[in-house]
Design a protein around this motif. Structure first.
Motif, short mmCIF file in Angstrom:
data_model
loop_
_atom_site.label_atom_id
_atom_site.label_comp_id
_atom_site.label_asym_id
_atom_site.label_seq_id
_atom_site.Cartn_x
_atom_site.Cartn_y
_atom_site.Cartn_z
N VAL A 105 43.43 27.92 39.71
CA VAL A 105 43.79 27.33 40.92
C VAL A 105 45.18 27.81 41.45
O VAL A 105 45.19 28.16 42.58
CB VAL A 105 44.10 25.49 40.79
N ARG A 106 45.90 27.92 40.43
CA ARG A 106 47.19 28.72 40.80
C ARG A 106 46.88 30.00 41.36
O ARG A 106 47.53 30.30 42.51
CB ARG A 106 48.13 28.88 39.30
N GLU A 107 46.27 30.95 40.58
CA GLU A 107 45.81 32.14 41.18
C GLU A 107 44.98 32.48 42.60
O GLU A 107 45.51 33.11 43.46
CB GLU A 107 44.90 33.07 40.19
N ALA A 108 44.27 31.35 42.58
CA ALA A 108 43.55 31.28 44.08
C ALA A 108 44.41 30.87 45.18
O ALA A 108 44.58 31.63 46.33
CB ALA A 108 42.34 30.00 43.90
N HIS A 114 30.34 20.87 44.11
CA HIS A 114 28.93 20.44 44.48
C HIS A 114 28.03 20.17 43.28
O HIS A 114 28.38 21.14 42.42
CB HIS A 114 28.27 21.40 45.39
N SER A 115 26.99 19.43 43.21
CA SER A 115 26.26 18.86 42.19
C SER A 115 24.83 18.78 42.77
O SER A 115 24.81 17.71 43.64
CB SER A 115 26.82 18.05 41.32
N THR A 116 23.60 19.47 42.22
CA THR A 116 22.36 18.90 42.81
C THR A 116 21.33 19.51 41.97
O THR A 116 21.58 20.14 40.68
CB THR A 116 22.38 19.45 44.15
N GLY A 117 20.35 19.16 42.02
CA GLY A 117 19.05 19.84 41.23
C GLY A 117 18.96 21.31 41.32
O GLY A 117 19.29 21.76 42.50
N TRP A 146 28.64 23.78 41.05
CA TRP A 146 29.28 24.79 41.54
C TRP A 146 30.60 24.56 42.16
O TRP A 146 30.65 23.43 42.63
CB TRP A 146 28.80 25.85 42.28
N LEU A 147 31.60 25.41 42.46
CA LEU A 147 32.80 24.99 42.85
C LEU A 147 32.95 25.92 44.26
O LEU A 147 32.71 27.23 43.99
CB LEU A 147 33.97 25.24 42.26
N VAL A 148 33.37 25.65 45.35
CA VAL A 148 33.53 26.42 46.81
C VAL A 148 35.07 26.46 46.98
O VAL A 148 35.48 25.26 47.21
CB VAL A 148 32.57 25.99 47.60
#
Length: 146
Positions: free
Chosen positions: A42-45, A67-70, A103-105
């Protein structure tokens, strides 16, 4: 135009020797005892986005969305990764094997963003991501060493 729907993406596995060397900020960024990997990420982003500010009179705005899904249609994309990880005797995330994906966006606004062609693996865009994955592979311990 949605580039992802306009073409088929394939994994390219770089041939890396047993002791790859990557000059960079690996120890500064990812191998620190005083910050967990999530805090470092997070710090680097945030720092990278601030460094790429377009208009200095306006704020940089960032969104971190989980996000989370099948796994659904993503299975075709992830199946080669799972096969490669198995061949390399690396752990396959249990959730992928069970048909689930998370995943993370990370989005930033009022920034320059990554430049370079999405279709050329030698562009600045791909060079950044391929270099990052090599650095992460060298610095994040595997599950067997935890």
């Amino acid at each position: 135009m949605n580039i992802a729907s306009a073409q088929t993406w394939n994994w390219i596995w770089p041939h890396v020797g047993a002791t790859p060397i990557n000059q960079g900020l690996d120890s500064e960024m990812f191998d620190r005892t005083d910050y967990p990997y999530s805090e470092t990420f997070v710090r680097e982003a945030i720092q990278n986005s601030l460094d790429a500010r377009l208009d200095p009179t306006k704020p940089v705005v960032m969104n971190f969305t989980f996000h989370s899904t099948g796994i659904g249609p993503r299975r075709a994309f992830l199946e080669p990764v799972m096969t490669h990880r198995k061949k390399a005797e690396l752990e396959v995330p249990e959730e992928w094997a069970n048909g689930h994906v998370r995943w993370l966006v990370v989005e930033d606004f009022n920034t320059k963003g990554l430049s370079g062609s999405l279709t050329s693996r030698t562009s600045d865009f791909w060079n950044y991501w391929l270099s990052l994955t090599v650095r992460l592979a060298l610095t994040i311990p595997s599950s067997s060493s935890r």
